[in-house]
Design an enzyme around this catalytic site. Structure first.
Site, PDB file in Angstrom:
ATOM      1  N   ALA A   6      -8.357  23.531 -30.690  1.00 34.79           N
ATOM      2  CA  ALA A   6      -9.561  23.085 -31.387  1.00 34.79           C
ATOM      3  C   ALA A   6      -9.227  22.685 -32.821  1.00 34.79           C
ATOM      4  CB  ALA A   6     -10.608  24.198 -31.392  1.00 34.79           C
TER       5      ALA A   6
ATOM      6  N   GLU B 259      -6.862  23.870 -18.410  1.00 34.99           N
ATOM      7  CA  GLU B 259      -8.029  23.221 -17.814  1.00 34.99           C
ATOM      8  C   GLU B 259      -8.732  22.409 -18.895  1.00 34.99           C
ATOM      9  OE1 GLU B 259      -7.972  26.707 -17.413  1.00 34.99           O
ATOM     10  OE2 GLU B 259      -7.349  26.791 -15.312  1.00 34.99           O
TER      11      GLU B 259
ATOM     12  N   ASN C 299     -13.963  15.272 -21.227  1.00 31.75           N
ATOM     13  CA  ASN C 299     -13.319  15.437 -22.547  1.00 31.75           C
ATOM     14  C   ASN C 299     -12.106  14.515 -22.679  1.00 31.75           C
ATOM     15  OD1 ASN C 299     -12.380  16.268 -25.008  1.00 31.75           O
ATOM     16  ND2 ASN C 299     -12.500  18.460 -24.553  1.00 31.75           N
TER      17      ASN C 299
ATOM     18  N   TYR D  69      -3.328  15.761 -24.270  1.00 33.27           N
ATOM     19  CA  TYR D  69      -2.438  16.438 -23.323  1.00 33.27           C
ATOM     20  C   TYR D  69      -1.512  15.439 -22.623  1.00 33.27           C
ATOM     21  CZ  TYR D  69      -5.928  20.070 -24.116  1.00 33.27           C
ATOM     22  OH  TYR D  69      -6.778  20.970 -24.705  1.00 33.27           O
TER      23      TYR D  69
HETATM   24  C1  LIG Z   1      -9.018  17.537 -28.536  1.00 35.23           C
HETATM   25  C2  LIG Z   1      -8.721  17.778 -30.018  1.00 35.23           C
HETATM   26  C3  LIG Z   1      -8.107  19.155 -30.186  1.00 35.23           C
HETATM   27  C4  LIG Z   1      -7.736  16.699 -30.499  1.00 35.23           C
HETATM   28  O1  LIG Z   1      -7.343  17.028 -31.829  1.00 35.23           O
HETATM   29  P1  LIG Z   1      -6.896  15.899 -32.871  1.00 35.23           P
HETATM   30  O2  LIG Z   1      -6.344  16.605 -34.048  1.00 35.23           O
HETATM   31  O3  LIG Z   1      -7.982  14.939 -33.092  1.00 35.23           O
HETATM   32  O4  LIG Z   1      -5.721  15.200 -32.061  1.00 35.23           O
HETATM   33  P2  LIG Z   1      -4.634  14.179 -32.617  1.00 35.23           P
HETATM   34  O5  LIG Z   1      -5.107  13.523 -33.879  1.00 35.23           O
HETATM   35  O6  LIG Z   1      -3.333  14.899 -32.658  1.00 35.23           O
HETATM   36  O7  LIG Z   1      -4.636  13.101 -31.457  1.00 35.23           O
HETATM   37  C5  LIG Z   1      -3.888  13.283 -30.267  1.00 35.23           C
HETATM   38  C6  LIG Z   1      -3.997  12.073 -29.377  1.00 35.23           C
HETATM   39  O8  LIG Z   1      -5.233  12.051 -28.741  1.00 35.23           O
HETATM   40  C7  LIG Z   1      -5.879  10.774 -28.919  1.00 35.23           C
HETATM   41  N1  LIG Z   1      -7.232  10.988 -29.399  1.00 35.23           N
HETATM   42  C8  LIG Z   1      -7.637  11.890 -30.312  1.00 35.23           C
HETATM   43  N2  LIG Z   1      -8.980  11.768 -30.474  1.00 35.23           N
HETATM   44  C9  LIG Z   1      -9.378  10.803 -29.659  1.00 35.23           C
HETATM   45  C10 LIG Z   1     -10.635  10.221 -29.372  1.00 35.23           C
HETATM   46  N3  LIG Z   1     -11.759  10.627 -29.993  1.00 35.23           N
HETATM   47  N4  LIG Z   1     -10.692   9.250 -28.438  1.00 35.23           N
HETATM   48  C11 LIG Z   1      -9.568   8.822 -27.818  1.00 35.23           C
HETATM   49  N5  LIG Z   1      -8.353   9.328 -28.049  1.00 35.23           N
HETATM   50  C12 LIG Z   1      -8.260  10.305 -28.949  1.00 35.23           C
HETATM   51  C13 LIG Z   1      -5.098   9.980 -29.933  1.00 35.23           C
HETATM   52  O9  LIG Z   1      -4.818   8.734 -29.375  1.00 35.23           O
HETATM   53  C14 LIG Z   1      -3.881  10.797 -30.203  1.00 35.23           C
HETATM   54  O10 LIG Z   1      -2.721  10.176 -29.808  1.00 35.23           O
HETATM   55  P3  LIG Z   1      -1.864   9.299 -30.874  1.00 35.23           P
HETATM   56  O11 LIG Z   1      -0.766  10.169 -31.398  1.00 35.23           O
HETATM   57  O12 LIG Z   1      -1.356   8.213 -30.015  1.00 35.23           O
HETATM   58  O13 LIG Z   1      -2.782   8.839 -31.936  1.00 35.23           O
HETATM   59  C15 LIG Z   1     -10.025  17.636 -30.875  1.00 35.23           C
HETATM   60  O14 LIG Z   1     -10.666  16.433 -30.533  1.00 35.23           O
HETATM   61  C16 LIG Z   1     -10.997  18.782 -30.703  1.00 35.23           C
HETATM   62  O15 LIG Z   1     -10.889  19.829 -31.355  1.00 35.23           O
HETATM   63  N6  LIG Z   1     -12.013  18.614 -29.841  1.00 35.23           N
HETATM   64  C17 LIG Z   1     -13.039  19.636 -29.651  1.00 35.23           C
HETATM   65  C18 LIG Z   1     -12.491  20.870 -28.974  1.00 35.23           C
HETATM   66  C19 LIG Z   1     -11.911  20.541 -27.618  1.00 35.23           C
HETATM   67  O16 LIG Z   1     -12.482  19.800 -26.837  1.00 35.23           O
HETATM   68  N7  LIG Z   1     -10.737  21.124 -27.329  1.00 35.23           N
HETATM   69  C20 LIG Z   1     -10.038  20.930 -26.088  1.00 35.23           C
HETATM   70  C21 LIG Z   1     -10.539  21.896 -25.071  1.00 35.23           C
HETATM   71  S1  LIG Z   1      -9.706  21.666 -23.510  1.00 35.23           S
END
Ligand SMILES: CC(C)(COP(=O)(O)OP(=O)(O)OC[C@H]1O[C@@H](n2cnc3c(N)ncnc32)[C@H](O)[C@@H]1OP(=O)(O)O)[C@@H](O)C(=O)NCCC(=O)NCCS
Length: 152
Positions: free
Chosen positions: A72, A105, A110, A117
């Site tokens: 997160a 999971e 999402n 991942y």
């Molecule tokens: C999922 C989450 C942890 C990603 O964290 P983040 O810090 O934004 O991730 P990153 O900036 O490292 O991005 C990782 C990759 O995902 C992709 N990505 C991130 N946000 C995205 C979005 N909104 N839409 C599409 N792709 C996305 C990017 O393309 C990135 O790849 P890149 O290196 O080619 O740019 C964040 O969105 C989050 O906290 N979401 C809410 C909690 C959640 O759903 N957790 C997962 C539970 S299974």
């Protein structure tokens, strides 16, 4: 500059802020205290911007595999590779401990998390029906296997 470091009990206040801002059904303080003080399987990292905790991720080291519990990142820090840095910390730990793979999971809806991942080699391997209590949504089960294991 974001620092990734192992989570400690002192981090729990900040982690709770992240948790509650990210999930409708959030883990409680007791959940995190248990992870930090009793669960010998737990491996958790926090992402810090200075003193502020802006993300966290964790897994359980179960026998030969890592089971990711949560990843997160605070809304205003997303899309800045914080999630990637947290995943890299988990994967490095799994490699150092010679795990055969890591599983998790994720909600079918999402997409950002699935992208994160996939970037690290996780592939969909199955589904769990009605896995999420808040929405009754199905989960995709993803696995990343380490090459050292696959080539044996
Ligand atoms: C999922 C989450 C942890 C990603 O964290 P983040 O810090 O934004 O991730 P990153 O900036 O490292 O991005 C990782 C990759 O995902 C992709 N990505 C991130 N946000 C995205 C979005 N909104 N839409 C599409 N792709 C996305 C990017 O393309 C990135 O790849 P890149 O290196 O080619 O740019 C964040 O969105 C989050 O906290 N979401 C809410 C909690 C959640 O759903 N957790 C997962 C539970 S299974």
């Amino acid at each position: 500059m974001i620092d990734i470091m192992p989570m400690t009990v002192e981090d729990i206040d900040g982690v709770l802020e992240v948790e509650e801002s990210c999930f409708a059904i959030a883990w409680t303080r007791e959940d995190f205290v248990r992870e930090m003080t009793q669960n010998k399987l737990a491996v958790y990292f926090v992402a810090k911007d200075g003193e502020r905790i802006v993300g966290y991720a964790g897994m359980w080291h179960v026998v030969t595999e890592g089971q990711i519990t949560n990843v997160a990142v605070m809304d205003e820090y997303r899309n800045r590779k914080v999630g990637s840095a947290l995943m890299e910390a988990l994967i490095k730990t799994a490699e150092e401990r010679e795990m055969i793979g890591i599983t998790l999971e994720v909600k079918i809806s999402n997409y950002p998390a699935q992208k994160l991942y996939s970037k690290y080699g996780f592939k969909p391997e199955g589904f769990r029906k009605n896995y999420y209590k808040d929405t009754n949504e199905d989960a995709i089960v993803m696995w990343k296997y380490f090459e050292s294991f696959m080539s044996e």
